[in-house]
Design an enzyme around this catalytic site. Structure first.
Site, PDB file in Angstrom:
ATOM      1  N   ASP A 150      56.572  22.912 122.723  1.00  0.00           N
ATOM      2  CA  ASP A 150      56.148  21.587 123.189  1.00  0.00           C
ATOM      3  C   ASP A 150      56.556  21.366 124.651  1.00  0.00           C
ATOM      4  O   ASP A 150      55.825  20.755 125.432  1.00  0.00           O
ATOM      5  CB  ASP A 150      56.763  20.496 122.303  1.00  0.00           C
ATOM      6  CG  ASP A 150      56.380  20.677 120.845  1.00  0.00           C
ATOM      7  OD1 ASP A 150      55.233  21.085 120.585  1.00  0.00           O
ATOM      8  OD2 ASP A 150      57.232  20.439 119.970  1.00  0.00           O
ATOM      9  N   HIS A 179      58.514  17.947 115.882  1.00  0.00           N
ATOM     10  CA  HIS A 179      57.547  18.989 116.237  1.00  0.00           C
ATOM     11  C   HIS A 179      56.281  18.895 115.378  1.00  0.00           C
ATOM     12  O   HIS A 179      55.956  19.801 114.626  1.00  0.00           O
ATOM     13  CB  HIS A 179      58.176  20.380 116.112  1.00  0.00           C
ATOM     14  CG  HIS A 179      57.190  21.489 116.356  1.00  0.00           C
ATOM     15  ND1 HIS A 179      56.625  21.722 117.591  1.00  0.00           N
ATOM     16  CD2 HIS A 179      56.644  22.405 115.526  1.00  0.00           C
ATOM     17  CE1 HIS A 179      55.779  22.732 117.497  1.00  0.00           C
ATOM     18  NE2 HIS A 179      55.769  23.162 116.256  1.00  0.00           N
TER      19      HIS A 179
HETATM   20  P1  NAI Z   1      51.649  34.826 110.063  1.00  0.00           P
HETATM   21  O1  NAI Z   1      51.045  34.558 108.732  1.00  0.00           O
HETATM   22  O2  NAI Z   1      50.885  35.605 111.056  1.00  0.00           O
HETATM   23  O3  NAI Z   1      53.058  35.534 109.860  1.00  0.00           O
HETATM   24  C1  NAI Z   1      53.991  35.107 108.945  1.00  0.00           C
HETATM   25  C2  NAI Z   1      54.747  36.322 108.454  1.00  0.00           C
HETATM   26  O4  NAI Z   1      55.743  35.869 107.531  1.00  0.00           O
HETATM   27  C3  NAI Z   1      53.869  37.337 107.717  1.00  0.00           C
HETATM   28  O5  NAI Z   1      54.044  38.631 108.266  1.00  0.00           O
HETATM   29  C4  NAI Z   1      54.385  37.273 106.279  1.00  0.00           C
HETATM   30  O6  NAI Z   1      54.309  38.518 105.601  1.00  0.00           O
HETATM   31  C5  NAI Z   1      55.818  36.836 106.518  1.00  0.00           C
HETATM   32  N1  NAI Z   1      56.468  36.289 105.333  1.00  0.00           N
HETATM   33  C6  NAI Z   1      55.947  35.531 104.341  1.00  0.00           C
HETATM   34  N2  NAI Z   1      56.884  35.277 103.416  1.00  0.00           N
HETATM   35  C7  NAI Z   1      58.018  35.857 103.852  1.00  0.00           C
HETATM   36  C8  NAI Z   1      59.333  35.940 103.331  1.00  0.00           C
HETATM   37  N3  NAI Z   1      59.671  35.364 102.183  1.00  0.00           N
HETATM   38  N4  NAI Z   1      60.248  36.627 104.035  1.00  0.00           N
HETATM   39  C9  NAI Z   1      59.917  37.221 105.218  1.00  0.00           C
HETATM   40  N5  NAI Z   1      58.695  37.182 105.746  1.00  0.00           N
HETATM   41  C10 NAI Z   1      57.756  36.497 105.070  1.00  0.00           C
HETATM   42  O7  NAI Z   1      52.059  33.396 110.677  1.00  0.00           O
HETATM   43  P2  NAI Z   1      52.493  33.067 112.180  1.00  0.00           P
HETATM   44  O8  NAI Z   1      51.306  32.708 112.970  1.00  0.00           O
HETATM   45  O9  NAI Z   1      53.387  34.138 112.658  1.00  0.00           O
HETATM   46  O10 NAI Z   1      53.321  31.710 111.940  1.00  0.00           O
HETATM   47  C11 NAI Z   1      54.548  31.720 111.256  1.00  0.00           C
HETATM   48  C12 NAI Z   1      55.093  30.311 111.121  1.00  0.00           C
HETATM   49  O11 NAI Z   1      55.415  29.777 112.401  1.00  0.00           O
HETATM   50  C13 NAI Z   1      54.112  29.325 110.503  1.00  0.00           C
HETATM   51  O12 NAI Z   1      54.794  28.502 109.594  1.00  0.00           O
HETATM   52  C14 NAI Z   1      53.624  28.512 111.680  1.00  0.00           C
HETATM   53  O13 NAI Z   1      53.196  27.234 111.310  1.00  0.00           O
HETATM   54  C15 NAI Z   1      54.887  28.453 112.499  1.00  0.00           C
HETATM   55  N6  NAI Z   1      54.676  28.091 113.908  1.00  0.00           N
HETATM   56  C16 NAI Z   1      55.673  27.389 114.507  1.00  0.00           C
HETATM   57  C17 NAI Z   1      55.558  26.975 115.804  1.00  0.00           C
HETATM   58  C18 NAI Z   1      56.663  26.207 116.449  1.00  0.00           C
HETATM   59  O14 NAI Z   1      56.461  25.719 117.561  1.00  0.00           O
HETATM   60  N7  NAI Z   1      57.830  26.075 115.851  1.00  0.00           N
HETATM   61  C19 NAI Z   1      54.352  27.261 116.598  1.00  0.00           C
HETATM   62  C20 NAI Z   1      53.385  28.057 115.895  1.00  0.00           C
HETATM   63  C21 NAI Z   1      53.548  28.429 114.582  1.00  0.00           C
END
Ligand code: NAI
Length: 334
Positions: A150, A179
């Site tokens: 942000d 957020h």
């Molecule tokens: P993604 O789906 O590409 O990757 C998530 C990964 O987590 C996958 O590789 C999956 O296998 C893994 N995963 C699922 N369950 C798991 C577990 N129990 N233990 C370990 N790994 C596990 O998703 P992406 O795009 O990487 O986003 C991840 C998270 O980050 C989402 O919740 C998203 O909303 C959040 N996010 C947060 C932001 C922030 O500013 N804080 C900004 C953008 C996304």
């Protein structure tokens, strides 16, 4: 430092792990995911830096091995948004994932600094805090919800609006609140007062709205293939590096040091913010030191303009619900 990424094979996890492999502050990079961690690890391990890389799947105590002796744990595990979804819509899946990872952190890395990226951050940070509290290992100085994107967006968007007059590199616009959507409150009146005051109401509202809903631009452009990953990895790495630098005694300026934190009375500035806002968790600028959060700059709350006061009021109202949802997820499943 040993740094562990939980969710390392994901859209954020991969570029974040790449950046960590390039960092001089990392000695051991442990990559954990429920799928494809060895593939990502093998790939990253060919990069010619001295960081030792290990990859872990759940089997064979993989999570325990990934977390043991970790100094810093980053959690981008879970599902991202698709068009039309809010971050709160992710709660049903991500709350359980984050809870289980927090339980493992409590057991295997109780002293680590923990950066929570998984959404909804406004609820997942309280989930991690409650799990750590229950295990009696909670250190509020060492748990940070990552809201850095942000701040990065606020700097970028006002720079773009100024058509190059303001360089985003020189900007440091504070962003407070939470957020998601209206809980995100950029403080342009502090970060860039002159240019901000030159805007008319419509331009000002559009700028604030773009920061609050910047994530939607990416979600829509990706058409169902996820949310921000590259800019998120950049932003998460900035905060991680800030923490690692401070742990090494390098206390340079605190750009990107805001994060979503628990307002513990032992942290200077926390009681004032808690009393003024009426919440236990909020994103505020922090001073980072060797042990994590050293103090909170809650005096910023007395410097914001009238319009930002109104935005903050709306933010806090929603934040209360988000926080309560996270807390009761753990307390209710005792
Ligand atoms: P993604 O789906 O590409 O990757 C998530 C990964 O987590 C996958 O590789 C999956 O296998 C893994 N995963 C699922 N369950 C798991 C577990 N129990 N233990 C370990 N790994 C596990 O998703 P992406 O795009 O990487 O986003 C991840 C998270 O980050 C989402 O919740 C998203 O909303 C959040 N996010 C947060 C932001 C922030 O500013 N804080 C900004 C953008 C996304």
């Amino acid at each position: 430092m040993k740094v562990t990424v939980c969710g390392a094979a994901g859209g954020i996890g991969q570029p974040l792990s790449l950046l960590l492999k390039l960092s001089p502050y990392v000695t051991h990079l442990a990559l954990y995911d429920v799928v494809n961690a060895p593939g990502v690890g093998a790939d990253i391990n060919h990069i010619d830096t001295d960081v030792v890389v290990s990859s872990h799947l759940p089997q064979d105590d993989g999570l325990q091995m990934a977390l043991t002796n970790a100094d810093l744990v980053l959690i981008p595990a879970g599902v991202p948004r698709k068009p039309g979804m809010t971050r709160d819509d992710l709660f049903a899946i991500n709350a359980g994932i984050v809870r289980d990872l927090a339980l493992a952190v409590a057991t295997h890395a109780p002293n680590a600094m923990v950066l929570v990226i998984s959404n909804p951050v406004n609820s997942t940070v309280p989930i991690v805090a409650e799990v750590l509290k229950k295990a009696q290992v909670f250190n509020p100085r060492r748990l940070l919800g990552v809201t850095t994107l942000d701040l990065v967006r606020a700097n970028t968007f006002i720079s773009q609006l100024s058509q190059g007059k303001l360089s985003s590199k020189q900007l440091n616009v504070p962003v407070i609140g939470g957020h998601s959507g209206e809980t995100i409150v950029p403080l342009f009146s502090i970060g860039s007062p002159e240019f901000y005051q030159s805007l008319n109401d419509e331009q000002r509202d559009a700028l604030v709205h773009r920061v609050q809903y910047g994530g939607d631009e990416v979600v829509q452009a990706k058409k169902g293939a996820g949310s921000a990953t590259l800019s998120m990895a950049y932003a998460g790495f900035q905060l991680a590096e800030r923490l690692m630098k401070s742990a090494h005694g390098d206390n340079e300026s605190a750009k990107y040091a805001s994060s979503f934190i628990y307002l513990d009375d032992r942290i200077p500035g926390a009681s004032y913010a808690k009393e003024k806002l009426g919440v236990d968790y909020v994103s505020l600028p922090t001073v980072i030191g060797a042990e994590g959060i050293e103090s909170i700059d809650s005096s910023i709350l007395d410097k914001i303009d009238e319009h930002e006061e109104e935005l903050l009021e709306v933010a806090i109202d929603q934040l209360k619900t988000n926080i309560a949802k996270g807390v009761s997820f753990i307390k209710g499943t005792a």
